[in-house]
Design an enzyme around this catalytic site. Structure first.
Site, PDB file in Angstrom:
ATOM      1  N   GLU A 486       2.087 -37.514   8.899  1.00 14.69           N
ATOM      2  CA  GLU A 486       3.369 -37.388   9.616  1.00 14.69           C
ATOM      3  C   GLU A 486       3.088 -37.451  11.127  1.00 14.69           C
ATOM      4  OE1 GLU A 486       3.118 -36.352   5.862  1.00 14.69           O
ATOM      5  OE2 GLU A 486       2.558 -34.712   7.167  1.00 14.69           O
ATOM      6  N   GLU A 510       0.594 -41.348  -1.939  1.00 14.50           N
ATOM      7  CA  GLU A 510       1.222 -40.156  -2.516  1.00 14.50           C
ATOM      8  C   GLU A 510       2.613 -40.444  -3.099  1.00 14.50           C
ATOM      9  OE1 GLU A 510       1.110 -37.769   1.057  1.00 14.50           O
ATOM     10  OE2 GLU A 510       3.166 -38.257   1.566  1.00 14.50           O
TER      11      GLU A 510
HETATM   12  C1  NOJ Z   1       1.961 -34.706   3.324  1.00 15.52           C
HETATM   13  C2  NOJ Z   1       0.687 -35.481   3.436  1.00 15.52           C
HETATM   14  O1  NOJ Z   1       0.946 -36.844   3.654  1.00 15.52           O
HETATM   15  C3  NOJ Z   1      -0.092 -35.264   2.173  1.00 15.52           C
HETATM   16  O2  NOJ Z   1      -1.242 -36.080   2.152  1.00 15.52           O
HETATM   17  C4  NOJ Z   1      -0.438 -33.818   2.052  1.00 15.52           C
HETATM   18  O3  NOJ Z   1      -1.086 -33.591   0.824  1.00 15.52           O
HETATM   19  C5  NOJ Z   1       0.818 -32.939   2.109  1.00 15.52           C
HETATM   20  N1  NOJ Z   1       1.633 -33.309   3.208  1.00 15.52           N
HETATM   21  C6  NOJ Z   1       0.441 -31.481   2.248  1.00 15.52           C
HETATM   22  O4  NOJ Z   1      -0.079 -31.237   3.518  1.00 15.52           O
HETATM   23 CA    CA Z   2       3.145 -37.970   4.214  1.00 17.49          CA
END
Ligand code: NOJ
Ligand code: CA
Length: 704
Positions: A486, A510
């Protein structure tokens, strides 16, 4: 390094071009293919234009600023001086897509002054390279202008063609959108508001985020972005779909009427256009890093590029949790119910990843969910003070895990989920980075999920740009490198602060684990390679072998073949490259795992062999130290035949090649794990034809 100062170029004073426009100053690229013109209208408005091989890329476009504390900087300007120079140097990346980078440009500096009573001054600096242009505004020290409260930047890019455009909306908070492919005249960012899978979005204009890439009917490729985004807010580009005009719209804040506050003297980030005759040259362009200043933090040998595994995918699959006592439902980003005994970051689990990594030539293990506070991660308004970045959960012995890693030659990668509670993170940074230094940990993944605290700020505004940049500078003092999720967009600052190793800033892997819209489609990465990747390294987290993961989630899957997952280690550049799947999934495919074990992560040379934006791309990279080559190719939802020519290889060397390619019946949806592996000898004269499945790819290792 060669530096020719002063007037090496001829400035052409062409006189009246039209009745309206006067005084055109020109500067062209070293190879003369790109030419920038600058002029003033009769009423003293500044404008510029860009021509590429006689084609007008940017037609007469205006420049200027609006302020909340003084009148706009827009007209009544005169040219008081101009300077030109040529610059040519070759610098080295400490790690990167290549070792030597040529930085060769011609520069034109125009000094402007208002003819009206205020007599304010502003300079424009154009740098013209063979692969594009960068220009910035500079406000020198002056009598009648001390503080600039910028309400808008009015930089226009007046285009002449309805380009095929690859874009994401100009969201002020997040870049995690799917790419859209439309004509420029059909850009509709507003319809992308309120994305169900995002914890934050703010899309106030029909604007796109950068890099935005366009393809012309004659094959000209353009990508608009910015370089050296320092103490300013991010720039989105508003699209006038009728006139095919782009205009800068800066990211703002709800807390101030202005969007950017600067003390004079100051300079803006570079506004950039990469201009090439084909798609592969876009990826080979180093314009963005070249426009940044050289390394300011000195020796960075304490960081080594590495592949890494992690306690990570298992949380996104729902196999384990970040927290000790509850789980979050990632598909809706809301707080879920109670579930004990699923905590992922335990000493024993991490040791298992360390053992696996040590066996497979993987240098690091990321551990998420190791510190207290995750129970309050999502859904809590007041997230300040929740995480402290030094207190482990009771089942995680950080000293022991780091010690065990050292014994096995594997580094533990730190994780700081700030939950966008920036004041807490700023306060905690010294303590948090000092803990890392005391343990000999050199890399941290940071995260900024959720709405920014303090309220009213956005991820891409000036406040956050400074937050992200300050974190990197502070971390350097503790020999810590940052991989931000982010994040703010990459603008080439990795040249100045090489400890900015990687970042997310796109829809990463993800989304395939939990997105309710079907995940990243097969065309996603063939677009990303020509858009987001032009900005800098990407922590995409490739290497999912259990493509369907039905044991965990029946409704989600990765939308590529296994062959493509391997190819991504070459196609996507990052000095930290995750092997993201679970240990047991790798252990059940030792044949495919061999590629991850062999593949390099730091490159001496990059050769983009072929590609078309949004369709496919083939990249060859030469590993530093070993001189081994690796080739990766990926395609979108269409199957494709690729003819490979190995003429990039070294003369007189026979390489031991392993080819990992889609099986004959492979398909991203119906048969994603079908993979054929072949071994043979390859030389510079070899040729090969490869069949890529729908959503497929191939990976080749060429070992000396
Ligand atoms: C969003 C991130 O992109 C991801 O990689 C991470 O596991 C989660 N936030 C938790 O921090
Ligand atoms: Ca993310």
């Amino acid at each position: 390094m060669k530096y020719f100062s002063m007037f090496l170029l001829t400035i052409l004073l062409l006189g009246c071009q039209t009745e309206e426009k006067q005084e055109v100053y020109k500067v062209s690229s070293p190879n003369k293919e790109i030419e920038v013109g600058f002029g003033l209208s009769k009423s003293g408005e500044a404008y510029y234009s860009v021509v590429f091989n006689k084609k007008v890329i940017v037609d007469t476009s205006s420049l200027g600023f609006d302020f909340t504390n003084t009148k706009s900087f827009s007209d009544s300007l005169m040219v008081v001086n101009t300077e030109t120079k040529s610059f040519n140097e070759t610098w080295q990346m400490p790690w990167g897509e290549q070792l030597d980078v040529v930085n060769h440009y011609n520069e034109l500096k125009i000094q402007l002054e208002e003819t009206s009573s205020l007599k304010r001054k502003m300079n424009l600096i154009f740098k013209v390279y063979d692969d594009g242009i960068g220009f910035r505004y500079e406000f020198p020290e002056q009598e009648n202008f001390k503080e600039a409260l910028i309400s808008e930047e009015n930089t226009e890019f007046n285009l002449n063609e309805d380009y095929k455009t690859f874009w994401i909306p100009g969201d002020w908070d997040i870049y995690e959108h799917l790419y859209n492919t439309t004509k420029l005249s059909q850009v509709d960012a507003i319809s992308k508001r309120n994305h169900p899978n995002l914890a934050q979005t703010h899309i106030p204009n029909n604007a796109v985020n950068t890099p935005v890439t366009m393809v012309g009917s004659d094959g000209t490729h353009l990508s608009f972005h910015e370089a050296a985004l320092v103490d300013f807010s991010g720039m989105t580009l508003q699209v006038d779909t009728e006139n095919l005009d782009l205009k800068s719209v800066l990211v703002g804040s709800e807390n101030t009427e202005y969007k950017v506050k600067k003390i004079v003297p100051f300079e803006t980030p570079w506004r950039t256009i990469q201009i090439t005759k084909d798609a592969p040259s876009l990826i080979e362009s180093r314009l963005i890093v070249n426009l940044n200043e050289p390394n300011k933090i000195g020796d960075v040998s304490w960081f080594t590029p590495m592949k890494y595994t992690g306690v990570w995918w298992e949380m996104h699959l729902g196999k384990s949790s970040w927290d000790y006592g509850m789980t979050q439902d990632m598909s809706t980003w809301t707080e879920g119910g109670k579930s004990n005994g699923t905590h992922g970051a335990t000493t024993a689990n991490v040791k298992n990843y360390i053992d696996f990594s040590a066996k497979n030539n993987i240098g690091g293990v990321l551990v998420e969910g190791w510190n207290t506070g995750w129970e309050h991660w999502i859904g809590f308004e007041d997230r300040e003070g929740v995480f402290d970045f030094v207190t482990p959960y009771p089942d995680y012995d950080i000293e022991e895990v780091v010690r065990y890693g050292k014994e096995k030659g594997v580094q533990v990668i730190m994780h700081h989920e700030t939950s966008a509670a920036t004041e807490t993170y700023t306060k905690q940074q010294d303590t948090a980075y000092a803990l890392m230094q005391s343990l000999g940990m050199h890399a941290v993944k940071t995260g900024y999920v959720g709405k920014i605290l303090p309220k009213g700020e956005y991820h891409h505004g000036q406040y956050m740009v400074n937050h992200y940049n300050n974190a990197v500078i502070k971390a350097a003092g503790y020999q810590v490198a940052i991989n931000a999720h982010e994040p703010i967009k990459a603008t080439g600052l990795r040249r100045t602060y090489p400890n900015t190793i990687s970042r997310e800033g796109l829809r990463g892997q993800e989304f395939n684990a939990w997105a309710t819209d079907g995940g990243n489609p097969p065309e996603h990465l063939p677009i990303v390679a020509f858009t987001r990747m032009l900005a800098g390294p990407i922590d995409y987290t490739p290497g999912i072998f259990d493509i369907k993961f039905d044991d965990y989630k029946k409704d989600n899957q990765v939308n590529t073949t296994l062959g493509q997952q391997l190819a991504l280690y070459v196609v996507i550049y990052s000095p930290v490259q995750m092997a993201a799947d679970l240990v047991e999934h790798y252990e059940s495919r030792p044949d495919a795992l061999q590629f991850i074990k062999d593949v390099g992560v730091d490159w001496e040379a990059t050769d983009v062999l072929d590609g078309a934006v949004g369709d496919f791309v083939v990249i060859a990279r030469k590993e530093r130290q070993t001189g081994n080559w690796f080739v990766g190719g990926i395609t979108d939802e269409n199957s494709r035949t690729i003819d490979l020519d190995f003429s990039f290889l070294e003369e007189g060397v026979t390489y031991k090649a392993s080819i990992y390619k889609d099986g004959k019946d492979a398909h991203w949806d119906t048969n994603p794990t079908s993979l054929e592996i072949e071994h043979m000898e390859i030389t510079k004269d070899s040729k090969m034809t490869l069949e890529l499945a729908e959503g497929g790819g191939f990976a080749i290792s060429l070992m000396k």
